[in-house]
Design a protein around this motif. Sequence first.
Motif, PDB file in Angstrom:
ATOM      1  N   SER A 100       0.817  -1.206   0.000  1.00 16.67           N
ATOM      2  CA  SER A 100       0.000   0.000   0.000  1.00 16.67           C
ATOM      3  C   SER A 100       0.856   1.263   0.000  1.00 16.67           C
ATOM      4  O   SER A 100       0.561   2.225  -0.707  1.00 16.67           O
ATOM      5  CB  SER A 100      -0.926  -0.003   1.219  1.00 16.67           C
ATOM      6  N   ASP A 149      -6.163   4.531   0.694  1.00 14.11           N
ATOM      7  CA  ASP A 149      -6.228   3.078   0.828  1.00 14.11           C
ATOM      8  C   ASP A 149      -6.390   2.673   2.287  1.00 14.11           C
ATOM      9  O   ASP A 149      -7.159   1.746   2.609  1.00 14.11           O
ATOM     10  CB  ASP A 149      -4.973   2.440   0.236  1.00 14.11           C
ATOM     11  N   ILE A 206      -9.951   3.215   3.285  1.00 10.50           N
ATOM     12  CA  ILE A 206     -10.813   2.161   2.734  1.00 10.50           C
ATOM     13  C   ILE A 206     -10.667   0.880   3.547  1.00 10.50           C
ATOM     14  O   ILE A 206     -11.659   0.227   3.892  1.00 10.50           O
ATOM     15  CB  ILE A 206     -10.471   1.915   1.249  1.00 10.50           C
ATOM     16  N   GLN A 207      -9.424   0.523   3.870  1.00 16.47           N
ATOM     17  CA  GLN A 207      -9.206  -0.691   4.662  1.00 16.47           C
ATOM     18  C   GLN A 207      -9.831  -0.568   6.049  1.00 16.47           C
ATOM     19  O   GLN A 207     -10.327  -1.550   6.615  1.00 16.47           O
ATOM     20  CB  GLN A 207      -7.714  -0.991   4.775  1.00 16.47           C
ATOM     21  N   THR A 260     -13.476  -1.415   5.736  1.00  8.54           N
ATOM     22  CA  THR A 260     -13.768  -2.799   5.381  1.00  8.54           C
ATOM     23  C   THR A 260     -14.038  -3.617   6.638  1.00  8.54           C
ATOM     24  O   THR A 260     -13.264  -3.604   7.592  1.00  8.54           O
ATOM     25  CB  THR A 260     -12.586  -3.416   4.611  1.00  8.54           C
ATOM     26  N   LEU A 320     -18.380   2.933   0.284  1.00 11.04           N
ATOM     27  CA  LEU A 320     -17.154   2.156   0.155  1.00 11.04           C
ATOM     28  C   LEU A 320     -16.828   1.905  -1.307  1.00 11.04           C
ATOM     29  O   LEU A 320     -15.668   2.011  -1.726  1.00 11.04           O
ATOM     30  CB  LEU A 320     -17.296   0.827   0.912  1.00 11.04           C
ATOM     31  N   LEU A 321     -17.839   1.597  -2.084  1.00  9.03           N
ATOM     32  CA  LEU A 321     -17.632   1.359  -3.514  1.00  9.03           C
ATOM     33  C   LEU A 321     -17.129   2.625  -4.203  1.00  9.03           C
ATOM     34  O   LEU A 321     -16.251   2.567  -5.065  1.00  9.03           O
ATOM     35  CB  LEU A 321     -18.925   0.873  -4.164  1.00  9.03           C
ATOM     36  N   THR A 327     -13.474   3.249  -3.264  1.00 11.74           N
ATOM     37  CA  THR A 327     -12.630   2.283  -3.967  1.00 11.74           C
ATOM     38  C   THR A 327     -12.459   2.664  -5.426  1.00 11.74           C
ATOM     39  O   THR A 327     -11.363   2.554  -5.990  1.00 11.74           O
ATOM     40  CB  THR A 327     -13.230   0.871  -3.856  1.00 11.74           C
ATOM     41  N   TYR A 352     -10.002   5.541  -5.623  1.00 10.56           N
ATOM     42  CA  TYR A 352      -8.627   5.064  -5.445  1.00 10.56           C
ATOM     43  C   TYR A 352      -8.081   4.490  -6.751  1.00 10.56           C
ATOM     44  O   TYR A 352      -6.987   4.868  -7.203  1.00 10.56           O
ATOM     45  CB  TYR A 352      -8.568   4.016  -4.334  1.00 10.56           C
ATOM     46  N   HIS A 353      -8.816   3.581  -7.354  1.00 12.13           N
ATOM     47  CA  HIS A 353      -8.307   2.911  -8.545  1.00 12.13           C
ATOM     48  C   HIS A 353      -8.232   3.853  -9.747  1.00 12.13           C
ATOM     49  O   HIS A 353      -7.325   3.711 -10.585  1.00 12.13           O
ATOM     50  CB  HIS A 353      -9.160   1.683  -8.862  1.00 12.13           C
TER      51      HIS A 353
END
Length: 227
Positions: free
Chosen positions: A72, A193, A196-197, A200, A210-211, A214, A217-218
């Motif tokens: 990460s 990241d 987000i973790q 989770t 959350l989606l 994510t 991030y990507h």
Amino acid sequence: MLIPILGVLSKDEVKQFRSHLDQAEWQDGLKTAGTLARAVKRNLQLEDGSPLAVELGNHILRKLGSNPLFISAALPSRIYPPKFNRYQDGGTYGAHVDSAVMQVPGTHISVRSDLSATLFLAEPEEYDGGELQVEGPFGIQAVKLAAGDMVLYPSSSLHQVTPVTRGARIASFMWIQSMVQNDSSRTLLFDLDQAIQGMTGVVPADDPRLLKLTAVYHNLLRLWAVT
């Protein structure tokens, strides 16, 4: 950004490393020093490419390859093979900046040093001095971690190892070329990241928030990554 990564090696693994390193033949670190470094570098190093250096280095790389925090934080593209050094009897490495691009010995592979890493292999109480001092935007940070712990920091940082006045400071060090070259961008991705973790397991996997995070991030990684 300076990031500690704890427990890269277990205490048993450190013990095994030390059983080999304490019996190893060390060479003068000046053999691998550049023109400017020769004036400030005073340490011992394990010979690059020696069977022991390769064996221990490969073990470290396997551990890092399955370490979520390292992945990460570094977003590694290439890693310069781990090297090993020893500081004792006043050994020190004065203020310096790591070279920007390094050729892996015996290959045609070059590694851009975006991140530097030090993996401590001696417990803090085994030696006096030997702090890794890294200069950043908020001043100088001194690092002296437990054996098996590692610290990541920008290779562009001015840094030094203070004189070891008792015992021996033993460590592995390496450089990482990241998929995201810019330190600020990499820091932003790391913080995102980690957020987000942290969510989770707290919110449902299909939670729209959350989606969305994510996806952000990507898409940022897609924008900034160079492979």
